[in-house]
Design a protein around this motif. Structure first.
Motif, PDB file in Angstrom:
ATOM      1  N   LEU A 104       0.876  -1.182  -0.056  1.00 33.85           N
ATOM      2  CA  LEU A 104       0.124   0.015  -0.016  1.00 33.85           C
ATOM      3  C   LEU A 104       0.625   1.323  -0.070  1.00 33.85           C
ATOM      4  CD1 LEU A 104      -2.771   1.513   0.301  1.00 33.85           C
ATOM      5  CD2 LEU A 104      -2.571   1.341   2.793  1.00 33.85           C
ATOM      6  N   ALA A 105       1.764   1.287   0.850  1.00 34.55           N
ATOM      7  CA  ALA A 105       2.806   2.484   0.889  1.00 34.55           C
ATOM      8  C   ALA A 105       3.542   2.473  -0.414  1.00 34.55           C
ATOM      9  CB  ALA A 105       3.976   2.087   1.999  1.00 34.55           C
ATOM     10  N   GLN A 106       3.665   1.449  -1.166  1.00 32.98           N
ATOM     11  CA  GLN A 106       4.506   1.784  -2.547  1.00 32.98           C
ATOM     12  C   GLN A 106       3.478   2.266  -3.413  1.00 32.98           C
ATOM     13  OE1 GLN A 106       7.792   0.813  -2.877  1.00 32.98           O
ATOM     14  NE2 GLN A 106       7.512   1.856  -4.935  1.00 32.98           N
ATOM     15  N   LYS A 107       2.325   1.939  -3.434  1.00 34.05           N
ATOM     16  CA  LYS A 107       1.156   2.517  -4.312  1.00 34.05           C
ATOM     17  C   LYS A 107       1.152   4.098  -4.058  1.00 34.05           C
ATOM     18  CE  LYS A 107      -1.418  -1.740  -5.321  1.00 34.05           C
ATOM     19  NZ  LYS A 107      -2.689  -2.372  -5.071  1.00 34.05           N
ATOM     20  N   ILE A 108       1.114   4.562  -2.720  1.00 37.96           N
ATOM     21  CA  ILE A 108       0.965   6.071  -2.404  1.00 37.96           C
ATOM     22  C   ILE A 108       2.306   6.526  -2.889  1.00 37.96           C
ATOM     23  CG2 ILE A 108       0.899   7.451  -0.434  1.00 37.96           C
ATOM     24  CD1 ILE A 108      -0.882   5.438   0.998  1.00 37.96           C
ATOM     25  N   CYS A 109       3.404   5.798  -3.000  1.00 40.12           N
ATOM     26  CA  CYS A 109       4.647   6.611  -3.230  1.00 40.12           C
ATOM     27  C   CYS A 109       4.726   6.936  -4.556  1.00 40.12           C
ATOM     28  CB  CYS A 109       5.942   5.697  -2.630  1.00 40.12           C
ATOM     29  SG  CYS A 109       6.248   5.809  -1.038  1.00 40.12           S
ATOM     30  N   VAL A 110       4.272   5.809  -5.631  1.00 42.70           N
ATOM     31  CA  VAL A 110       4.294   6.029  -6.806  1.00 42.70           C
ATOM     32  C   VAL A 110       3.189   7.036  -7.308  1.00 42.70           C
ATOM     33  CG1 VAL A 110       3.495   5.025  -8.871  1.00 42.70           C
ATOM     34  CG2 VAL A 110       5.042   3.635  -7.405  1.00 42.70           C
ATOM     35  N   LEU A 111       2.037   7.047  -6.584  1.00 40.82           N
ATOM     36  CA  LEU A 111       1.037   8.210  -6.903  1.00 40.82           C
ATOM     37  C   LEU A 111       1.699   9.601  -6.429  1.00 40.82           C
ATOM     38  CD1 LEU A 111      -1.803   9.301  -7.436  1.00 40.82           C
ATOM     39  CD2 LEU A 111      -2.237   8.900  -5.255  1.00 40.82           C
ATOM     40  N   VAL A 112       2.252   9.935  -5.383  1.00 43.80           N
ATOM     41  CA  VAL A 112       2.890  11.089  -4.942  1.00 43.80           C
ATOM     42  C   VAL A 112       3.969  11.307  -5.809  1.00 43.80           C
ATOM     43  CG1 VAL A 112       3.694  12.156  -3.039  1.00 43.80           C
ATOM     44  CG2 VAL A 112       1.990  10.931  -2.749  1.00 43.80           C
ATOM     45  N   ALA A 113       5.005  10.484  -6.314  1.00 43.58           N
ATOM     46  CA  ALA A 113       6.015  10.642  -6.909  1.00 43.58           C
ATOM     47  C   ALA A 113       5.720  11.212  -8.408  1.00 43.58           C
ATOM     48  CB  ALA A 113       7.009   9.509  -7.078  1.00 43.58           C
ATOM     49  N   ALA A 114       4.667  10.548  -8.752  1.00 44.95           N
ATOM     50  CA  ALA A 114       4.237  10.866 -10.272  1.00 44.95           C
ATOM     51  C   ALA A 114       3.629  12.132 -10.282  1.00 44.95           C
ATOM     52  CB  ALA A 114       3.404   9.768 -10.840  1.00 44.95           C
ATOM     53  N   ASN A 115       3.132  12.654  -9.392  1.00 45.59           N
ATOM     54  CA  ASN A 115       2.230  13.928  -9.299  1.00 45.59           C
ATOM     55  C   ASN A 115       2.922  14.860  -8.413  1.00 45.59           C
ATOM     56  OD1 ASN A 115      -0.161  13.109 -11.016  1.00 45.59           O
ATOM     57  ND2 ASN A 115      -0.004  11.451  -9.633  1.00 45.59           N
ATOM     58  N   ARG A 116       4.168  14.828  -7.978  1.00 46.43           N
ATOM     59  CA  ARG A 116       4.781  15.752  -6.739  1.00 46.43           C
ATOM     60  C   ARG A 116       4.895  17.101  -7.266  1.00 46.43           C
ATOM     61  NH1 ARG A 116       8.990  12.893  -9.136  1.00 46.43           N
ATOM     62  NH2 ARG A 116      10.785  13.871  -9.608  1.00 46.43           N
ATOM     63  N   LEU A 117       5.054  17.244  -8.515  1.00 48.25           N
ATOM     64  CA  LEU A 117       5.427  18.757  -9.054  1.00 48.25           C
ATOM     65  C   LEU A 117       3.824  19.543  -8.934  1.00 48.25           C
ATOM     66  CD1 LEU A 117       7.906  18.193 -11.686  1.00 48.25           C
ATOM     67  CD2 LEU A 117       8.340  19.076  -9.299  1.00 48.25           C
TER      68      LEU A 117
END
Length: 155
Positions: A104-117
């Motif tokens: 679950l944490a990995q999915k959240i990280c991918v979502l946040v990283a892909a949209n961080r800007l």
């Protein structure tokens, strides 16, 4: 993920061009660390000197950490290690690194990283209602494969 409790040094490589990343690192620097922590923008000269292979780990996509024994981690595992390095958050790091929570944490990280800007722009350049509206538009099933993205702002 099993956190090596013998780690004495943690190197954290982040995106120095991202406002959200910079703010997190500012907060992170202020914390009381249980181990030595070195924090570097992944594209800095010092990062390239210290860790010439940093580019092989795609730090522009996910945060990268490296331990004193040479182990390299990305994404949620990096976040877990960062939390573990702060004495008062070790309990949270262990929970995040557990077999149940890490996916679950990995999915959240991918979502946040892909949209961080975009998130950075929303968090530090807009009000909370706009951020909430953008998050509401995300389809959780689309995020399963890492393809979820916040909509581009119409200018």
């Amino acid at each position: 993920m099993k956190i090596n409790e013998k780690i004495k040094l943690l190197e954290v490589y982040y995106d120095g061009g991202c406002g959200m990343c910079r703010r997190f690192m500012r907060w992170y620097r202020e914390q009381e660390h249980a181990v030595e922590v070195v924090i570097l923008a992944y594209d800095s000269d010092e990062a390239r000197e210290r860790f010439p292979e940093i580019g092989d780990h795609e730090p522009s996509k996910l945060m990268v950490t490296r331990t004193d024994d040479g182990a390299v981690f990305r994404g949620a595992e990096s976040w877990a290690l960062c939390l573990w390095a702060i004495q008062k958050y070790r309990w949270l790091a262990r929970r995040m690194a557990s077999p149940v929570m890490l996916p679950l944490a990995q999915k959240i990280c991918v979502l946040v990283a892909a949209n961080r800007l975009k998130i950075s722009k929303l968090l530090f350049g807009a009000d909370d209602k706009k951020l909430a509206a953008e998050i509401e538009k995300l389809d959780a099933e689309e995020c399963e494969d890492g393809s979820c993205h916040l909509e581009d702002e119409k200018e």
